[in-house]
Design a protein around this motif. Structure first.
Motif, mmCIF file in Angstrom:
data_model
loop_
_atom_site.group_PDB
_atom_site.id
_atom_site.type_symbol
_atom_site.label_atom_id
_atom_site.label_comp_id
_atom_site.label_asym_id
_atom_site.label_seq_id
_atom_site.Cartn_x
_atom_site.Cartn_y
_atom_site.Cartn_z
ATOM 1 N N ALA A 152 18.185 -12.597 -5.984
ATOM 2 C CA ALA A 152 17.500 -11.670 -6.891
ATOM 3 C C ALA A 152 16.357 -12.333 -7.660
ATOM 4 O O ALA A 152 15.646 -11.645 -8.399
ATOM 5 N N ASP A 153 16.158 -13.613 -7.488
ATOM 6 C CA ASP A 153 15.138 -14.322 -8.262
ATOM 7 C C ASP A 153 13.756 -13.685 -8.137
ATOM 8 O O ASP A 153 13.015 -13.596 -9.116
ATOM 9 N N HIS A 154 13.414 -13.214 -6.957
ATOM 10 C CA HIS A 154 12.083 -12.653 -6.711
ATOM 11 C C HIS A 154 11.857 -11.301 -7.388
ATOM 12 O O HIS A 154 10.718 -10.881 -7.570
ATOM 13 N N LEU A 155 12.925 -10.619 -7.784
ATOM 14 C CA LEU A 155 12.787 -9.278 -8.348
ATOM 15 C C LEU A 155 11.961 -9.266 -9.631
ATOM 16 O O LEU A 155 11.317 -8.257 -9.946
ATOM 17 N N ALA A 156 11.941 -10.352 -10.360
ATOM 18 C CA ALA A 156 11.137 -10.424 -11.585
ATOM 19 C C ALA A 156 9.649 -10.267 -11.293
ATOM 20 O O ALA A 156 8.883 -9.861 -12.172
ATOM 21 N N LYS A 157 9.245 -10.545 -10.071
ATOM 22 C CA LYS A 157 7.841 -10.434 -9.687
ATOM 23 C C LYS A 157 7.486 -9.066 -9.102
ATOM 24 O O LYS A 157 6.320 -8.807 -8.834
ATOM 25 N N VAL A 158 8.472 -8.205 -8.902
ATOM 26 C CA VAL A 158 8.213 -6.859 -8.391
ATOM 27 C C VAL A 158 7.717 -6.022 -9.569
ATOM 28 O O VAL A 158 8.371 -5.943 -10.607
ATOM 29 N N THR A 159 6.568 -5.399 -9.408
ATOM 30 C CA THR A 159 5.938 -4.686 -10.518
ATOM 31 C C THR A 159 6.169 -3.175 -10.490
ATOM 32 O O THR A 159 5.750 -2.479 -11.407
ATOM 33 N N ILE A 160 6.818 -2.663 -9.461
ATOM 34 C CA ILE A 160 7.058 -1.226 -9.356
ATOM 35 C C ILE A 160 8.514 -0.909 -9.690
ATOM 36 O O ILE A 160 9.364 -1.798 -9.662
ATOM 37 N N ASP B 3 0.822 -1.211 0.000
ATOM 38 C CA ASP B 3 0.000 0.000 0.000
ATOM 39 C C ASP B 3 0.856 1.262 0.000
ATOM 40 O O ASP B 3 1.729 1.435 0.850
ATOM 41 N N GLY B 4 0.605 2.122 -0.968
ATOM 42 C CA GLY B 4 1.261 3.418 -1.032
ATOM 43 C C GLY B 4 2.689 3.414 -1.538
ATOM 44 O O GLY B 4 3.288 4.473 -1.686
#
Length: 119
Positions: free
Chosen positions: A39-47, A16-17
């Motif tokens: 860093a594997d999870h960074l592909a799922k970060v949408t911002i 949120d925010g």
């Protein structure tokens, strides 16, 4: 929460925010143990994400981090601080003070945040 934990949370669901993430020395791997699993999870970060990294950061081999940022595309911005370590301390031979580096970090972050706010 540190940058890696925050990015893991952002990868699971939008925060949120939160409109972007700034990493002051992303801990890509433990010192002397290069790898990219963290860093594997960074592909799922949408911002958008801003990576501020020193060339002497033992927690992030730039030869590993650069391709990760390229793969993330427009969501990732990599700003490299020459001669800085993980704490952004610089060698005296670079003729820049820690205060100079902190100013660069602040100005880069502010400029990036302003750009993100206009999108």
């Amino acid at each position: 929460m540190g940058g890696r934990m925050t990015s893991q949370a952002a990868a699971q669901h939008p925060l949120d925010g939160v409109q972007g993430l700034v990493f002051f020395g992303f801990p890509l791997h433990p010192p002397d143990r290069p790898g990219t699993k963290r860093a594997d999870h960074l592909a799922k970060v949408t911002i958008p994400m801003l990576f501020l990294q020193g060339t002497r950061d033992t927690f992030a081999d730039l030869n590993l981090l650069r391709p990760i940022c390229r793969k993330l595309g427009e969501r990732a911005t990599l700003h490299i601080i020459e001669s800085a370590d993980h704490s952004f301390h610089v060698l005296k031979s670079c003729k820049r003070s820690d205060a100079d580096i902190l100013r660069e970090l602040a100005e880069t972050t502010a400029s990036w945040a302003e750009t993100m706010g206009k999108q």
